[in-house]
Design an enzyme around this catalytic site. Structure first.
Site, PDB file in Angstrom:
ATOM      1  CB  SER A  35      18.253  -4.639  33.523  1.00 10.18           C
ATOM      2  OG  SER A  35      17.450  -4.885  34.654  1.00 10.18           O
ATOM      3  CE1 TYR A  63      21.244  -8.858  35.245  1.00  8.01           C
ATOM      4  CE2 TYR A  63      19.846  -7.281  36.383  1.00  8.01           C
ATOM      5  CZ  TYR A  63      20.090  -8.095  35.297  1.00  8.01           C
ATOM      6  OH  TYR A  63      19.185  -8.143  34.272  1.00  8.01           O
TER       7      TYR A  63
END
Length: 277
Positions: free
Chosen positions: A138, A151
């Site tokens: 990501s 995350y």
């Protein structure tokens, strides 16, 4: 000769679009997932798109599941050409709001799920003397906004592991690609764990407003494998941000990020509140 490809988390979102992108080339596409109903549906969609479809129930937190898939594909297809470690989940929350169990949950899936996939398939690709591994990370693995500690850490670790893997497999004719998309239209919010309801609403809003579709990201992945490209940044704005982080003095970059995120991150204080404290 058509590709043989295995995709974790292949029954929805980006995994599904990657499966269909390869299916349109006539590839043999195996998708692993936990949702059997969605898996059966995507298996049928793969066949409709022109590929050979196979769905397997596969939990990336279980090494034995991934090892079983590898053995099955050797037996039924004679091997594998491309492995996409795509399965992932999301979290949000500040450092004092995320319980350690939330950290353990996301690291077990987002990071160790990728590691398990590579441990299951890298020896096979090495023995073949060819192949490609794609790890879906990501933009949060490269740029780390507040309110997303676990995350960010899970995806940054995937980027670091992918670079290590690239160097380890470089002499074995096995390519490695790591993909770092920003927000795009997908069902990632379904997996979101957070103690902050505002964070959940914010993530869902950002996903819905994504300028690039999951199919667009899948096209970027397909092209990167053909070109043996290591780092993929599908969003043009993210490519600029990545360059900014690389070339700006660190203090200048951090101050800029502090300015950009001070009003938006979950649990953050406004400048006025900070002055009163």
């Amino acid at each position: 000769m058509s590709d043989r490809i295995f995709i974790t988390g292949g029954a929805s979102g980006l995994g599904r679009e990657i499966a269909l992108r390869w299916a349109r080339t006539g590839a043999r596409v195996c998708i692993g997932d936990l949702n059997d109903a969605r898996g059966a549906q995507v298996e049928a969609e793969i066949r409709q798109a022109g590929g050979t479809g196979l769905y397997v129930h596969c939990d990336v937190t279980r090494s034995e599941d991934l090892q079983a898939v590898a053995q099955r594909l050797v037996g039924e297809w004679g091997g594998i050409d491309i492995v996409v470690n795509n399965a992932g989940v999301a979290t949000a929350g500040t450092v004092n709001a995320e319980p350690i169990e939330q950290w353990q949950w996301i690291l077990n899936i987002n990071l160790l799920g990728v590691v398990r996939g590579c441990q299951a398939f890298a020896p096979l690709l090495r023995a073949q003397g060819r192949g490609h591994i794609v790890n879906i990370a990501s933009m949060a693995g490269l740029v780390h906004p507040p309110g997303m500690g676990s995350y960010n850490a899970s995806k940054a670790a995937v980027v670091a592991f992918s670079e290590t893997l690239f160097l380890e497999l470089a002499n074995d004719n096995v390519g490695v690609t790591v993909v770092c998309p920003s927000f795009f239209q997908t069902n990632l919010a379904e997996s979101l764990r957070t103690t902050d309801p505002k964070a959940a609403a914010g993530v869902a809003k950002l996903l819905s407003k994504g300028r690039i579709t999951a199919a667009g990201v899948a096209d970027s992945v397909f092209n990167a494998v053909q070109a043996n490209q290591f780092l993929v940044l599908p969003h043009a704005d993210d490519r600029k941000t990545h360059l900014m982080k690389r070339w700006l003095p660190l203090r200048t970059y951090l101050n800029k990020m502090r300015h950009l995120t001070r009003k938006s991150f979950p649990g953050g204080r406004t400048a006025a509140a900070a002055k009163e404290a």
